[in-house]
Each structure stands twice: as structure tokens, then as C-alpha cells.
Design an enzyme around this catalytic site. Structure first.
Site, PDB file in Angstrom:
ATOM      1  CE  LYS A  13     -27.986  -7.991  23.803  1.00 31.10           C
ATOM      2  NZ  LYS A  13     -28.653  -6.777  23.310  1.00 31.10           N
ATOM      3  NE  ARG A  68     -24.686   2.818  26.028  1.00 31.16           N
ATOM      4  CZ  ARG A  68     -25.821   3.215  25.470  1.00 31.16           C
ATOM      5  NH1 ARG A  68     -26.433   4.307  25.916  1.00 31.16           N
ATOM      6  NH2 ARG A  68     -26.366   2.551  24.485  1.00 31.16           N
TER       7      ARG A  68
HETATM    8  N1  BES Z   1     -24.280  -5.432  21.782  1.00 36.49           N
HETATM    9  C1  BES Z   1     -25.500  -4.715  21.795  1.00 36.49           C
HETATM   10  C2  BES Z   1     -25.776  -3.989  20.469  1.00 36.49           C
HETATM   11  C3  BES Z   1     -25.994  -4.839  19.255  1.00 36.49           C
HETATM   12  C4  BES Z   1     -27.274  -5.111  18.824  1.00 36.49           C
HETATM   13  C5  BES Z   1     -24.931  -5.294  18.513  1.00 36.49           C
HETATM   14  C6  BES Z   1     -27.485  -5.848  17.671  1.00 36.49           C
HETATM   15  C7  BES Z   1     -25.121  -6.047  17.377  1.00 36.49           C
HETATM   16  C8  BES Z   1     -26.402  -6.320  16.950  1.00 36.49           C
HETATM   17  C9  BES Z   1     -25.486  -3.659  22.896  1.00 36.49           C
HETATM   18  O1  BES Z   1     -24.754  -3.976  24.023  1.00 36.49           O
HETATM   19  C10 BES Z   1     -26.892  -3.447  23.355  1.00 36.49           C
HETATM   20  O2  BES Z   1     -27.454  -4.374  23.864  1.00 36.49           O
HETATM   21  N2  BES Z   1     -27.404  -2.238  23.155  1.00 36.49           N
HETATM   22  C11 BES Z   1     -28.713  -1.902  23.550  1.00 36.49           C
HETATM   23  C12 BES Z   1     -28.682  -0.533  24.175  1.00 36.49           C
HETATM   24  C13 BES Z   1     -29.969  -0.105  24.800  1.00 36.49           C
HETATM   25  C14 BES Z   1     -30.240  -0.942  26.026  1.00 36.49           C
HETATM   26  C15 BES Z   1     -29.880   1.346  25.160  1.00 36.49           C
HETATM   27  C16 BES Z   1     -29.603  -1.906  22.323  1.00 36.49           C
HETATM   28  O3  BES Z   1     -29.138  -1.461  21.262  1.00 36.49           O
HETATM   29  O4  BES Z   1     -30.715  -2.391  22.391  1.00 36.49           O
HETATM   30 MN    MN Z   2     -25.885  -5.069  25.440  1.00 38.72          MN
END
Ligand code: BES
Ligand code: MN
Ligand code: ZN
Length: 498
Positions: free
Chosen positions: A275, A349
Site C-alpha cells: 500500500k 477474504r
Molecule cells: N484492509 C483493506 C480494506 C480497507 C481499506 C479497510 C480502507 C479500511 C480502510 C483490505 O485488505 C484491502 O486492502 N482491500 C483491497 C482489495 C482490493 C485489492 C481488491 C482494497 O479495497 O483496495
Molecule cells: Mn489488504
């Protein structure tokens, strides 16, 4: 943690909290002190001089006559009755503003027992401070209220006791959830999460109130085939865990059995799909679902609710290293489904897949609810204060929406459109862990749905935005971990026990 009581006796506190609202048109103020008689005329003149408007989250302090200080908390527009959540927030905003004081009496317009409960909850929830990691600045922090009295003649005796126990328990375990979220990942690992919950279970009474904790280590998880939890956790020096908190009602037959499953990523760097640095610190909140399900289960045991609960928290740290899962790796979820990990940042997931399958193994559930900070798409769709609910059972979801009117938590139903499912097809495995980017929250929901049979009522709660408050405090919500979903999980079980 504050103690809460309900009373209409002589006010012993130096501080009195009262509501004010604004009457439409004239911009006039209305004082709302519930069962407590006050000289409104004189007070309104002073409040006008002070520039009070009665809007939500507005606090106005004036010296009192019978008490040393009167705190007016805004209720918004004047109504003949106020919603429980309006009262909960107004009480919370007042309690927050009272940090540094010891005790206060809350006289707000609560005309039903559930409104009295809401005031008590709001006051308790607004009384929170996280100072565990302060050193030299610790002494400058103002302690929250220690004693809260809700002024009401509506409930007394055993009813009043039950309501205050409920509010105290909700406050105590919301604060546990908030503490866990706010604890930095340097100090909150999968293993330490398990010991904090074990300690909380012991402190609550443990086996004597029907609670049991068990933990599977990384060695056990590997041997038993939990490929999701292992795959996500394998890049970290802090090995993953699967935590189970189980509650079996004591001396009463359980009316139903629910499984609560919560995402427990103690820190989400995104793994090899790293990230951006900006905002990554908020990913210490990626275990909010796990904290909520464990804390709710302890709270339900304290409240002696006649429903069995199995809480499951798959815990892992999603890190970057030479042992981390690579994009294109294939893992096997517990039970045999294979998943091509196209994006290691879609890790929630994967751990939930393992836990959802495990939760159903005994085959005796009436429903299953998962809670997760699952997708950024949730925040895009609903913002930071409204969570999403997805389901395989519209009736159960509607029931949940009704329950959120009691808990006061903002949720909104979202669909799981079948046409999006194909985007999760993988050329090499049973499924890929990402699909169509548009509607990402729904795609994540569809991924989880693959692990649930149609006959089992299931809810997926995506709390990505609401779990963690990165802006200003408001109502009973502090900055940082909020504790969202806990109250709805508690009220769902209470409803199932009726
Ligand atoms: N933990 C994150 C989601 C999240 C984002 C929680 C902002 C709280 C605030 C999750 O694991 C994630 O990174 N999701 C990705 C999924 C994508 C790669 C399909 C996302 O939402 O960008
Ligand atoms: Mn994530
Ligand atoms: Zn995550």
C-alpha cells in the site's frame, strides 16, 4: 470504565447534563430535561446570550444554581420525542466534554426504557480515553467520567439494574474493541491479541459464565490445512493464529446458536501489493472485526443471553518479505477450495474463508455473521459512517436492519449481483482472490458467499470506513477505533434469545 446508574432521587453530582433543541422558524431554543423540572425561562435567556443554537454536537456550559455546572447538549431540531440514537449521541458528546470531571447526572428527554438505555449507553461510550502508550504526556490527559447517573423515573428496581448493566457492559466491551484497534501493531500481534482476549475472558468470569477460549497456533494451522490464514501470515515474523471464543449459556438451554466471524489482520501493509505510505497507519485497524466478535461474545455471556455464540477470529499480519505470498501463488482454503492470489492486498477474504468453513464444521448453526474491514470500495460507496450489510437471505438481512434501529448503528443493505461472480474465475484455481474492480465491495462479498451454503442465513458486514475515525470526534465516537458492529452483534443475539 464508568459505572452507570439510573435514578430519580436527589441529584448529588456537581454537574448536570441537559438537552437543548431549536424550535423551527423562530430560531428559539427549547430545553429538554426529561423528568427533571427546571426553570426554563431563565436558562433560555442565558443560553441565548451565550449564542447556543441547540445543534447536534454543540456543548454549552453555564454555572448552575442547584448544581455547580449545567452542560447543555444539542439535540438538533425540536421534536416531541427524540430517536434513541439522537439521545445516545447527545449524551456521548456531553460525556466527552466532561473528561477531567468525576461524575455527572444526565437529564435528557427519554420517554421509553430503550431511550433511557440509549442515554446510559451514550454517556458510557463517550467516556473513553486511550493513554496506554503515552509517557511524558500522560499526566496531561483528562480522565473520563467515573460515575454516570441517568435521571429517570421511568425505570426502577430490577429493570433499572438490568438497563444499567447492559449500558455498562456495552461501554466496557466497546472500549475493549477500541483499545485493541488503537494498540499499535508493534504491541498487537496475532499472539498478543489472543492473550488480551484470554485475559478479558478470565476477568469476565471465564468458564463460570460459560466462556471458553481456544487458540490454534501457526504449526497447528499449517498441519490442518488452513491455507488462507497461513498464506496471509507467512510473510510476517509474528505468526498467525485462529482464535475461538465460545459462549454456552449456563443453566439455561440455548434458544439458538450463532457464529460470529471477524477479520483479524493486525496490520495490513498490502503484502507484495504494498500500500502507499500515505494513510497506511490506519491499517492497524484491520482487526476491528475480530475485536468486535470476541468482545460481543464476552458481553453476551455477562448479560446471560440464552443464545450460544461461537466467535472466530482468524489473525494474521500481512507483511512484505521474501516469504510473503506472491501474486499468482495458489493456496488451499480449509475444506479444499483453491484460490489464486492475484493480489496479496485482498487478504481479508482469504483468512475469512478458512474461518467461515471452520465455523460451520460442527453443523449446528442457526446463522453466521462475519464482520470485516474488507474493502476500500465500502468507504467509496457509503462513506466513513455507514457500514454495509450483504446477505444470502433477504429476510435475515431485513431483521438485522430492524435490529440496527435498536443498536443505533448505521448500516445499509448492498446487493450481491450474480453477474459479478464470473469475474472471480481463475484460469488455474477454483477462484481468484480479486475480480471486477468496479463494485469491489460486492465482489468481495461474492467471494465470501462461496463458503456459505444457501440454506444457512448469513450476513457479511463490511465496516471498513466506520471502524476507524480518522477525523474529528463526534457524538459518542472518539478519534481512532470506534467499536462499530459490537452493539448490533449484541442486539442480534438478544433478539434471537427472545
Ligand atoms: N484492509 C483493506 C480494506 C480497507 C481499506 C479497510 C480502507 C479500511 C480502510 C483490505 O485488505 C484491502 O486492502 N482491500 C483491497 C482489495 C482490493 C485489492 C481488491 C482494497 O479495497 O483496495
Ligand atoms: Mn489488504
Ligand atoms: Zn485488509
Amino acid at each position: 470504565m464508568s459505572t452507570i446508574k439510573i435514578s430519580d432521587g436527589i441529584i448529588k453530582d456537581d454537574i448536570l447534563v441537559v438537552g437543548i433543541s431549536s424550535k423551527s422558524g423562530k430560531g428559539a431554543l427549547q430545553i429538554e430535561s426529561g423528568d427533571l423540572a427546571l426553570d426554563h425561562k431563565a436558562l433560555i435567556a442565558t443560553l441565548n446570550d451565550m449564542g447556543a443554537t441547540g445543534k447536534n454536537d454543540e456543548i454549552t456550559r453555564i454555572p448552575g444554581t442547584s448544581t455547580r455546572l449545567v452542560i447543555f447538549t444539542g439535540l438538533g431540531k425540536a421534536h416531541s420525542t427524540y430517536s434513541d440514537e439522537t439521545l445516545r449521541r447527545a449524551a456521548g458528546a456531553a460525556a466527552r466534554s466532561l473528561a477531567g470531571n468525576t461524575s455527572a447526572t444526565f437529564a435528557l428527554p427519554a420517554s421509553t426504557p430503550s431511550a433511557v438505555k440509549a442515554v446510559a449507553e451514550g454517556a458510557g461510550l463517550g467516556s473513553y480515553l486511550f493513554d496506554q502508550f503515552r509517557g511524558s504526556t500522560k499526566s496531561a490527559q483528562k480522565s473520563p467520567l467515573k460515575t454516570i447517573t441517568v435521571y429517570s423515573s421511568l425505570v426502577s428496581g430490577a429493570d433499572a439494574k438490568a438497563l444499567s448493566l447492559h449500558a455498562e457492559t456495552v461501554s466496557r466491551y466497546t472500549n475493549l474493541v477500541r483499545d485493541l484497534i488503537n494498540t499499535p501493531p508493534s504491541h498487537l500481534t496475532p499472539a498478543s491479541f489472543c492473550s488480551i482476549i484470554s485475559d478479558a475472558v478470565k476477568e469476565a468470569g471465564g468458564a463460570s459464565i460459560g466462556l471458553k477460549v481456544s487458540v490454534m497456533t501457526d504449526t497447528q494451522l499449517k498441519a490442518k490445512g488452513y491455507g488462507g490464514i497461513i498464506g496471509v501470515g507467512q510473510g510476517s515474523a509474528n505468526p498467525p493464529r485462529l482464535l475461538n471464543v465460545s459462549y454456552t449459556p449456563k443453566g439455561i438451554k440455548a434458544k439458538k446458536k450463532y457464529a460470529y466471524v471477524g477479520k483479524g489482520i493486525t496490520f495490513d501493509t498490502g503484502g507484495l501489493a504494498l500500500k502507499p505510505a500515505l494513510g497506511m497507519e490506519a491499517m492497524k485497524s484491520d482487526m476491528s472485526g475480530a475485536a468486535a466478535v470476541c468482545a460481543a461474545t464476552i458481553a453476551l455471556a455477562i448479560l446471560k443471553v440464552p443464545v450460544a455464540i461461537e466467535a472466530w477470529a482468524p489473525l494474521a499480519e500481512n507483511m512484505v518479505s521474501d516469504t510473503a505470498t506472491r501474486p499468482s501463488d495458489v493456496i488451499t482454503i480449509y475444506g479444499g477450495k483453491t484460490v489464486e492470489v492475484l493480489n496479496p492486498d485482498a487478504e481479508g477474504r482469504l483468512v475469512l474463508g478458512d474461518a467461515l468453513v471452520k465455523a460451520q464444521e460442527a453443523g449446528d448453526l442457526d446463522a453466521i455473521i462475519d464482520v470485516a474491514t474488507l474493502t476500500g470500495a465500502q468507504v467509496v460507496a457509503l462513506g466513513t459512517r455507514t457500514s454495509a450489510v450483504m446477505t444470502n437471505n433477504e429476510e435475515f438481512s431485513q431483521h438485522f436492519m430492524d435490529i440496527t434501529k435498536i443498536s443505533g448503528e448505521a448500516f445499509w443493505p448492498m446487493p450481491l449481483p450474480v453477474e459479478l461472480r464470473a469475474s472471480l474465475d481463475s484460469p488455474v484455481a477454483d477462484m481468484a482472490n480479486i475480480g471486477e474492480r468496479m463494485g469491489g465491495m460486492l465482489v468481495a462479498g461474492l467471494f465470501l458467499k462461496e463458503f456459505i451454503p444457501d440454506e444457512l442465513p448469513w450476513l457479511h458486514l463490511d465496516i471498513a470506513g466506520p471502524a476507524y475515525n480518522e477525523s474529528e470526534p463526534h457524538g459518542y465516537t472518539p478519534v481512532g477505533g470506534t467499536g462499530v458492529a459490537l452493539r448490533s452483534l449484541i442486539e442480534m443475539a438478544i433478539a434471537a434469545g427472545k
